[in-house]
Design a protein around this motif. Sequence first.
Motif, PDB file in Angstrom:
ATOM      1  N   GLY A  90       0.640  -1.108  -0.105  1.00 48.41           N
ATOM      2  CA  GLY A  90       0.015  -0.009   0.009  1.00 48.41           C
ATOM      3  C   GLY A  90       0.949   1.318   0.054  1.00 48.41           C
ATOM      4  O   GLY A  90       0.361   2.377   0.719  1.00 48.41           O
TER       5      GLY A  90
ATOM      6  N   ARG B 104      -1.268   4.640  -0.741  1.00 51.91           N
ATOM      7  CA  ARG B 104      -1.962   5.256   0.222  1.00 51.91           C
ATOM      8  C   ARG B 104      -1.013   5.735   1.394  1.00 51.91           C
ATOM      9  O   ARG B 104      -1.407   6.725   1.994  1.00 51.91           O
ATOM     10  N   HIS B 105       0.133   5.138   1.729  1.00 49.10           N
ATOM     11  CA  HIS B 105       1.016   5.660   2.834  1.00 49.10           C
ATOM     12  C   HIS B 105       1.545   6.699   2.237  1.00 49.10           C
ATOM     13  O   HIS B 105       1.589   7.824   2.947  1.00 49.10           O
TER      14      HIS B 105
ATOM     15  N   ALA C 166       0.350   8.870   0.079  1.00 44.70           N
ATOM     16  CA  ALA C 166      -0.737   9.938   0.107  1.00 44.70           C
ATOM     17  C   ALA C 166      -1.043  10.609   1.635  1.00 44.70           C
ATOM     18  O   ALA C 166      -1.222  11.545   1.646  1.00 44.70           O
ATOM     19  N   LYS C 167      -0.832   9.720   2.635  1.00 40.87           N
ATOM     20  CA  LYS C 167      -0.539  10.268   3.836  1.00 40.87           C
ATOM     21  C   LYS C 167       0.386  11.564   4.214  1.00 40.87           C
ATOM     22  O   LYS C 167      -0.261  12.679   4.803  1.00 40.87           O
TER      23      LYS C 167
ATOM     24  N   PRO D  48      -6.113   9.980   4.223  1.00 41.28           N
ATOM     25  CA  PRO D  48      -5.838   8.606   3.592  1.00 41.28           C
ATOM     26  C   PRO D  48      -5.347   7.768   4.812  1.00 41.28           C
ATOM     27  O   PRO D  48      -4.671   8.283   5.953  1.00 41.28           O
TER      28      PRO D  48
END
Length: 524
Positions: free
Chosen positions: A385, A388-389, A391-392, A523
């Motif tokens: 992922g 998504r990481h 995106a954080k 996220p």
Amino acid sequence: MATETPPTSLLRPLVDDLHERRERIREGGGAEKIARQHAAGKLTARERIALLIDPGTFTELGIHGRPHFSQASLAGRDAPADGVNTGYGKIDGRPAAVCAYDFTVMAGSMGMTGELKVTRLRELALTKRIPFIWLLDSAGARIQEAVGSLFAGSGHLFREEVVASGVIPQIAAVMGPCAAGTAYIPGLADFVPMVKGRGSMALAGPHLVRAAIGEDVTQEELGGSRVHTRKSGVGDLEVDSDEECIAAIKQYLSFMPSNCEQSPPVRPVADPLERADEELLDVLPASNRQPYDMHEVIRRIVDDGEYLDVKGRWARTIITCLARFGGRPAGIVANQPKHLGGILDNDSADKAARFVNLCNAYGIPLVFLMDVPGFMVGTKVEEAGIIRHGAKMLHAVANATVPKVTVITRKAYGAGYYVMCGRAYEPDLIVAWPSAEISVMGAEGAVEIVFRKQVQEAEDPDAKRAELIATYRKLIDVYVAAGNDMVDDVIDPRETRATICRALELAQGKRVERPYKRSAVVPV
């Protein structure tokens, strides 16, 4: 003449009794258990408070607490202060609330009365807007009181911790065991120092783990400081003793305002703002493929070379630390070329995002030191992922409205340039060293992708590759970006400290307007 009998005092015997009660309670579990605590290398709860709080400023609340009257199974059980000492005082002259679990009393287990005391203290800290500190040394929930369906009424602690998050600094020092649901206290706190060899946290202790899944582990293997400061990332700092732990709490608080509506405390500083460190000219190696230690850069530009490394042993490709520039606190987010070239992976993105959110919550300016080859690629990280990481981190940097200063020391490639506060992410100043390269990727990667066919068809592929790399390097030269006003300046590395100090002084009154929203969709 008859001698008059003095009137009987109503209060004197009662006051004497009061002081006797206080003295008994302050002995905790008694001399034998205190000796055991010391033999384990641990201070008692009251000794820890005495180290943390300025002398003569502590006001204790709930000292007469005992097992709750509703708990028939504990009727007559002696549990001084119900195993937790609560109150408020001053830390380096500023008010703070502190609760310290007393392992000499029923293993510091969390009983109903004790939690009523801590709830009262949390309410006081939030309404008065002062920091809240847990000194954790507890076996967890008191099973004698928690077992049964009345458990349905518990859980206020964690909700209240979330409500206070970003309003007041919350510190959870893990100085002994921190078992079961209690482990969510540090999980939700802002700063989590852990004492090596003694502090531990886990959702289930070794006995329950053995009963539940048959795994035979020690408390240290399950959730010791090594696990949480190197592998899980829950712990922020590993220290060797209770004394070091208390010192770390004080150091952390020195960077923090008492609440989110105050400005971070500015300290007088003797270190000249214009100080230029000659050795910065020799930090970078000859090749941009060679590593160096970004800590060396940080040490040479911050006040007096001092900083607090947060989560320093976890996700080591990125550095997150608190320091000062001209007396002003700042959070530094820096790539670390010494570890895997400073590449960003899942954990380093999470680490940076959390730190950026922490600084933004308390109005602490951010300084980005950029030397980033981009994000890690491949099936392994995609399955884990990384989008998504990453995106954080994008979300956190874009969302931050505190002053932001970016210094590009070397590589600024791909999405790594974005998350390290590139031009689009509203830095109040973005500058670069003459060694900087800003591009979607490095010259070697670009030639491999864009010019692969030309290289393969050349009479001398190696020579052709070298020629194309040299040509591409001219395209990503920092003066191209500076010439198009995409960076504010190219600076002498020796000017880095002065440049940052001036930028933070200029940006101290920064205001950013954002569109109204109930909450961003962060996220995960």
